[in-house]
Motif scaffolding. Sequence first.
Motif, mmCIF file in Angstrom:
data_model
loop_
_atom_site.group_PDB
_atom_site.id
_atom_site.type_symbol
_atom_site.label_atom_id
_atom_site.label_comp_id
_atom_site.label_asym_id
_atom_site.label_seq_id
_atom_site.Cartn_x
_atom_site.Cartn_y
_atom_site.Cartn_z
ATOM 1 N N HIS A 140 0.856 -1.089 0.051
ATOM 2 C CA HIS A 140 -0.206 -0.136 0.069
ATOM 3 C C HIS A 140 0.799 1.190 -0.228
ATOM 4 N N ASN A 155 0.511 3.726 -3.056
ATOM 5 C CA ASN A 155 -0.639 4.359 -3.034
ATOM 6 C C ASN A 155 -0.756 5.662 -1.969
ATOM 7 N N SER A 201 1.322 8.291 -3.792
ATOM 8 C CA SER A 201 0.677 8.885 -4.788
ATOM 9 C C SER A 201 -0.313 10.122 -3.909
ATOM 10 N N VAL A 202 -1.184 9.630 -2.973
ATOM 11 C CA VAL A 202 -1.933 10.722 -2.342
ATOM 12 C C VAL A 202 -1.340 11.763 -1.632
ATOM 13 N N ASN A 241 -9.896 8.716 -5.796
ATOM 14 C CA ASN A 241 -10.287 7.462 -6.153
ATOM 15 C C ASN A 241 -9.142 6.345 -5.148
ATOM 16 N N ILE A 242 -8.145 6.846 -4.960
ATOM 17 C CA ILE A 242 -7.347 5.893 -3.777
ATOM 18 C C ILE A 242 -7.855 6.120 -2.450
ATOM 19 N N LYS A 290 -10.967 3.864 -2.292
ATOM 20 C CA LYS A 290 -10.467 2.463 -2.390
ATOM 21 C C LYS A 290 -10.282 1.919 -1.032
ATOM 22 N N TYR A 291 -9.492 2.603 -0.363
ATOM 23 C CA TYR A 291 -9.339 2.437 1.091
ATOM 24 C C TYR A 291 -10.384 2.703 2.132
#
Length: 287
Positions: free
Chosen positions: A175, A178, A181-182, A255-256, A259-260
Amino acid sequence: MFKDSYKNAMMIYVVQMVLIVILVNNNFMKSLDVFQPKNQELFRIFIGILIFILNGFSIFVLRELYAKNKEERQFLINSIRFKYIEEQNRIYRQNHHDIKNHLIIISELVKEKRYSELENYLSSYIEEIDKNLVTINTGVNEIDILLYSKISNAKSKDIEVDFKCDTQIQCSKKHVLNLVSVLGNLIDNAIEACDEMEKDKYIIIEMKEDPIDYIFHIKNRYNFQTNVKPSIFFEEGFSTKEGRGRGEGLYIVRNIVEKYRGKIEVQTDEGYFDVIVEIPKFSLEGD
């Protein structure tokens, strides 16, 4: 053979589905005696062998896809580390040059016995060092590297950064990218917004936790004048600036986060762009 693994995987999947449909259709039409081959057993054995062979090929293709995905993830991690090393090298060269100049001035002040000026100069120098010194320990090496690079980049643009971390993030390796990326997208947006301002360039980066969530707070000054509903910022392609390829940062972040099973909030009051992201701990810590 595996030059284009994704294309091969899709082709094998499609062929398998076609063969399965043929086999099922043949059995369905058997009672009606329609579209039946002369030798049923040979036909079924032939189709079954083809499906078995394709399944065998699928194992190798899927293994290749997994290896490529692993290589891609490693490449992204290495690129982050490279940027960190590059930034460290830039800072080293800059500091090496600065220290040399400072030592020359200090040496001259000592030779001329101008101790009062020397004391003032040293005080200013130490104050400047303390101002630029950043200690980052979030619990995740990749996040530390990212933050160090971004904060250094912001400071090189004369943007004041207030960083605070009151948590040690527990994040599974799968993870990490991701989360990078955030945070990377949010901080890039903040730096870009501040860089366009003539004064009051200011960014706040806070990381903390509550019993359920990790909380990431990014706040920066901005001069966007048009009133926009906060939800609009998360739409794909929306941007306050012109240019192709813009407007993807917050869309990717949303989106991320979704997703979590987290949540993201934006406020734009009093000349600040304020983003708070909450991500459940179990989502990042799990496999």
